[in-house]
Enzyme design. Structure first.
Site, PDB file in Angstrom:
ATOM      1  N   TYR A   1       0.827  -1.204   0.000  1.00 19.54           N
ATOM      2  CA  TYR A   1       0.000   0.000   0.000  1.00 19.54           C
ATOM      3  C   TYR A   1       0.866   1.260   0.000  1.00 19.54           C
ATOM      4  O   TYR A   1       1.723   1.454   0.874  1.00 19.54           O
ATOM      5  CB  TYR A   1      -0.931   0.017   1.207  1.00 19.54           C
ATOM      6  CG  TYR A   1      -2.067  -0.987   1.130  1.00 19.54           C
ATOM      7  CD1 TYR A   1      -2.386  -1.644  -0.058  1.00 19.54           C
ATOM      8  CD2 TYR A   1      -2.829  -1.273   2.252  1.00 19.54           C
ATOM      9  CE1 TYR A   1      -3.433  -2.558  -0.124  1.00 19.54           C
ATOM     10  CE2 TYR A   1      -3.884  -2.195   2.197  1.00 19.54           C
ATOM     11  CZ  TYR A   1      -4.175  -2.834   1.003  1.00 19.54           C
ATOM     12  OH  TYR A   1      -5.208  -3.734   0.952  1.00 19.54           O
TER      13      TYR A   1
ATOM     14  N   LEU B   1     -17.603  -0.548   0.797  1.00 19.03           N
ATOM     15  CA  LEU B   1     -18.378   0.656   0.512  1.00 19.03           C
ATOM     16  C   LEU B   1     -18.607   0.880  -0.974  1.00 19.03           C
ATOM     17  O   LEU B   1     -19.199   1.882  -1.378  1.00 19.03           O
ATOM     18  CB  LEU B   1     -17.682   1.888   1.116  1.00 19.03           C
ATOM     19  CG  LEU B   1     -17.709   1.973   2.650  1.00 19.03           C
ATOM     20  CD1 LEU B   1     -16.786   3.083   3.130  1.00 19.03           C
ATOM     21  CD2 LEU B   1     -19.123   2.203   3.158  1.00 19.03           C
ATOM     22  N   ALA B   2     -18.146  -0.067  -1.799  1.00 19.58           N
ATOM     23  CA  ALA B   2     -18.355  -0.007  -3.254  1.00 19.58           C
ATOM     24  C   ALA B   2     -17.893   1.323  -3.849  1.00 19.58           C
ATOM     25  O   ALA B   2     -18.553   1.909  -4.714  1.00 19.58           O
ATOM     26  CB  ALA B   2     -19.829  -0.257  -3.589  1.00 19.58           C
TER      27      ALA B   2
ATOM     28  N   GLY C   1     -18.001   4.173  -2.735  1.00 15.34           N
ATOM     29  CA  GLY C   1     -18.907   5.291  -2.490  1.00 15.34           C
ATOM     30  C   GLY C   1     -20.056   5.415  -3.474  1.00 15.34           C
ATOM     31  O   GLY C   1     -20.770   6.434  -3.467  1.00 15.34           O
TER      32      GLY C   1
ATOM     33  N   GLU D   1     -22.792   9.808 -12.709  1.00 15.88           N
ATOM     34  CA  GLU D   1     -23.000  10.296 -14.072  1.00 15.88           C
ATOM     35  C   GLU D   1     -22.965   9.161 -15.102  1.00 15.88           C
ATOM     36  O   GLU D   1     -23.784   9.121 -16.025  1.00 15.88           O
ATOM     37  CB  GLU D   1     -21.944  11.349 -14.417  1.00 15.88           C
ATOM     38  CG  GLU D   1     -22.121  11.964 -15.795  1.00 15.88           C
ATOM     39  CD  GLU D   1     -21.086  13.041 -16.080  1.00 15.88           C
ATOM     40  OE1 GLU D   1     -21.025  13.506 -17.242  1.00 15.88           O
ATOM     41  OE2 GLU D   1     -20.328  13.406 -15.151  1.00 15.88           O
TER      42      GLU D   1
END
Length: 325
Positions: free
Chosen positions: A61, A234-235, A237, A245
């Site tokens: 990370y 959380l996919a 957000g 969109e």
């Protein structure tokens, strides 16, 4: 926050995990700055204040900077370590362009031992509570992994072991050579990534041909008391404020449903998304990847949310975009 006993293995973990991939200033080779340390400190303190005391890392990370900046937070306040369960992952190697070697996976004994030393050094700690293998290595020798785990356990450098992104068959193979039980399998599970549910729903259905989630993995982990952790919970957000969109109609309709339920229950949209995962009887432990204190607090509200069976299925069917068979 409720304590989750990692399926009776004696490790009392918080119901939610703070994922630390977003710490350290991002995926660059730029040095760590004071602002990055402050960001990490605020995220850690907010999590602990809300009862989230398990933290998920990986050696890759931010090219190692996520662990390094977390270690600096611990260095400033060493007493925090005793309030934490720290988990990290290893096994992914970056490309070596000078040698013409591509990105690859490595579960060799030598690399596992070397990687753990690096993780502990960056974090500035003596041991990991949980060590996970990050992604399946096609050349994995289960006996060699077992030797590495045994050495790490004997030396006190790692207390518990698990895997990430592995199927039931891969876990069985590894477990056959280990003297102690694997305690975790971390998989991508969310309201948007629902293959783990579809595998069961599509038994004896043509639609099963398009589902890549390994059949029987969810059930195997439940039967063997292997804690399921959900990365990507959380996919990104999608249902809690991200731009829609270019999103599909079912994502948009699901986002609207999440918003309505959050308003009705006077909670956050993040809490609804996580509560949906947490209602499953597998006692899924979501990993939340945000470092924003306000979103960490919003996520922590999930423990106080109770979804009815009808609400749970409404979210599931909305996400899949078509009626159940």
């Amino acid at each position: 926050m409720t304590v989750l006993p990692i399926h009776n293995h004696g490790l009392d973990a918080s119901r939610l995990i703070l994922g630390c991939m977003g710490l350290g200033g991002g995926w660059t080779t730029d040095p760590i700055e004071s602002a990055h340390v402050k960001q990490a400190q605020e995220a850690v303190e907010t999590a602990l204040d809300r009862g989230i005391h398990m933290f998920d890392h990986a050696d890759i990370y931010a090219f190692g900077k996520a662990e390094t900046v977390f270690g600096q937070v611990l260095q400033q306040n060493p007493a925090l370590r005793e309030r934490m369960i720290i988990q990290s992952k290893l096994g992914i190697r970056f490309p070596d362009e000078a040698k013409g070697v591509p990105a690859r996976y490595d579960f060799s004994k030598e690399y596992i031992l070397e990687s753990v030393d690096g993780i502990l050094s960056r974090l500035g700690i003596d041991y990991l509570d949980v060590l996970l293998l990050h992604r399946p290595d096609a050349l994995m020798d289960a006996r060699e992994v077992a030797e590495a785990f045994h050495q790490l356990k004997a030396s006190g450098k790692a207390r518990y072991f698990g895997v990430s992104n592995m199927s039931a068959g891969q876990i069985r193979l590894l477990q056959s050579q280990l003297s102690e039980k694997l305690v975790v399998n971390q998989l991508e599970l969310s309201l948007n990534k629902i293959g783990w549910l579809e595998t069961g729903i599509h038994v004896n259905q043509d639609a099963a041909r398009n589902n890549i989630f390994p059949e029987g993995t969810l059930e195997y982990c439940q039967m063997e008391n292997i804690q399921l952790q959900a990365w990507g919970s959380l996919a990104k957000g999608l249902y809690s404020g991200a731009s829609l969109e270019d999103a599909s109609d079912n994502v948009k309709s699901t986002a609207s449903l999440v918003k309505r339920l959050a308003e009705e229950k006077q909670t956050s949209r993040e809490a609804i998304v996580l509560a949906w995962l947490m209602k499953h009887p597998a006692a899924i432990q979501p990993v939340i990847g945000t470092t924003d204190p306000s979103r960490i607090q919003a996520c922590a509200e999930a423990e106080n949310v109770e979804l009815s069976r009808d609400e749970w299925y409404s979210l599931y069917v909305s996400s899949r975009g078509v009626s159940l068979p």
